[in-house]
Enzyme design. Structure first.
Site, PDB file in Angstrom:
ATOM      1  CB  VAL A  34      -0.930   0.047   1.238  1.00 41.60           C
ATOM      2  CG1 VAL A  34      -1.862  -1.142   1.242  1.00 41.60           C
ATOM      3  CG2 VAL A  34      -0.133   0.075   2.530  1.00 41.60           C
ATOM      4  N   PRO A  78       7.118   0.994   6.984  1.00 44.52           N
ATOM      5  CG  PRO A  78       6.019   3.008   6.610  1.00 44.52           C
ATOM      6  CD  PRO A  78       6.992   2.067   5.979  1.00 44.52           C
ATOM      7  N   GLY A  81       2.189  -1.094   5.891  1.00 40.29           N
ATOM      8  CA  GLY A  81       2.307  -1.348   4.461  1.00 40.29           C
ATOM      9  C   GLY A  81       2.957  -2.661   4.097  1.00 40.29           C
ATOM     10  CG  ASP A 143      10.631  -1.104 -13.146  1.00 40.07           C
ATOM     11  OD1 ASP A 143      11.131  -1.858 -14.007  1.00 40.07           O
ATOM     12  OD2 ASP A 143       9.569  -0.483 -13.328  1.00 40.07           O
TER      13      ASP A 143
END
Length: 280
Positions: A34, A78, A81, A143
């Site tokens: 998230v 966190p 997440g 990426d």
């Protein structure tokens, strides 16, 4: 006199290494699915106020690879997440976990060997990369090939055997396709064969210790690997290794069948392996 022939140099590749990170500290930034803050939002003076979405598969996959290489992994992300797999690694204390956003001071630890990020905000990732450059810490920014000091390839592993296919950042999916093709062509027991060859090498070092024996040990082990099939190497037992090592001093490599017969080396000539005939 003919000119010597040497291979052409083809630039643009990577130096593929088996990097030993055992007991070395590696920092992973990001581990969830998230949107979370990659940086401390209080660090507004330095401009680290961007949000960054951590990539689920990248974070989990790289943590597993590091753990399998026996690295000491520190994860900064966190808790809210974390994806389930990464959360499991943290709960099992397989990693040193800090339940917070990344702070530039995380890079102050001189023991950090490398840094990996798994956040999908290119700007935030680039800032981490620049901090790593300032501190001369090798980094991999997920990426973002231009901001990677090293790449992850598509990996195949069977016990001690590891094969990596890299496209130098050009096509990760293609690397996966090639790796699967290679995997499908390998015998299913090749990992066992390699493990037993490793055990034989250790025994050989006990039989013939010393650096002066190095060239002979290498030559003899090469002959074993060439003359014995993968199936035979996989079937090799401790007793077979001990009998085989009796042929090291005379620098011979008997067949697997002769070693397995249990006969002494002097009896191998008469073990019947070439057949018997009776003429009446």
């Amino acid at each position: 006199m003919a000119e010597p022939s040497y291979p052409d140099v083809r630039g643009g590749g990577s130096l593929i290494l088996a990097y030993q990170v055992r007991n070395k500290k590696v920092l992973v930034v990001g581990g969830g699915e998230v949107r979370t803050s990659a940086f401390d939002d209080k660090d507004s003076v330095s401009g680290f106020v961007d949000a960054a979405h951590t990539d689920t598969q990248v974070a989990a996959g790289r943590i597993v690879r590091l753990l399998e290489a026996d690295a000491n992994v520190t994860l900064v992300s966190p808790r809210s997440g974390l994806n389930p797999e990464v959360a499991y690694r943290a709960a099992q204390k397989q990693v040193i976990y800090h339940d917070r956003v990344f702070e530039p001071s995380d890079l102050d630890d001189p023991a950090i060997t490398m840094v990996m990020t798994a956040i999908d905000d290119p700007e935030a990732s680039s800032r981490i990369w620049k901090l790593c450059k300032e501190r001369r810490i090798p980094a991999n920014i997920a990426d973002v090939p231009p901001e990677c000091d090293f790449y992850f390839g598509s990996m195949y592993r069977d016990g001690p055997l590891q094969i990596m296919v890299s496209t130098n950042g050009n096509g990760p999916k293609m690397a996966n396709i090639v790796r699967r093709r290679i995997e499908g062509s390998l015998p299913p027991n090749i990992g066992d064969a390699i493990a037993k060859v490793g055990a034989l090498r250790k025994k050989l070092r006990q039989v013939a210790p010393g650096n002066e024996q190095g060239p002979k040990r290498m030559k003899w082990m090469t002959k074993v690997c060439v003359q014995w099939s993968l199936e035979e190497l996989c079937d090799m037992e401790t007793e077979d290794m001990d009998r085989l090592l009796e042929s090291y001093d005379p620098d011979e490599v008997p067949s697997f069948q002769k070693v397995r017969s249990g006969l002494e080396p002097g009896e191998w000539e008469f073990d019947g392996s070439f057949g018997w005939s009776c003429v009446i």
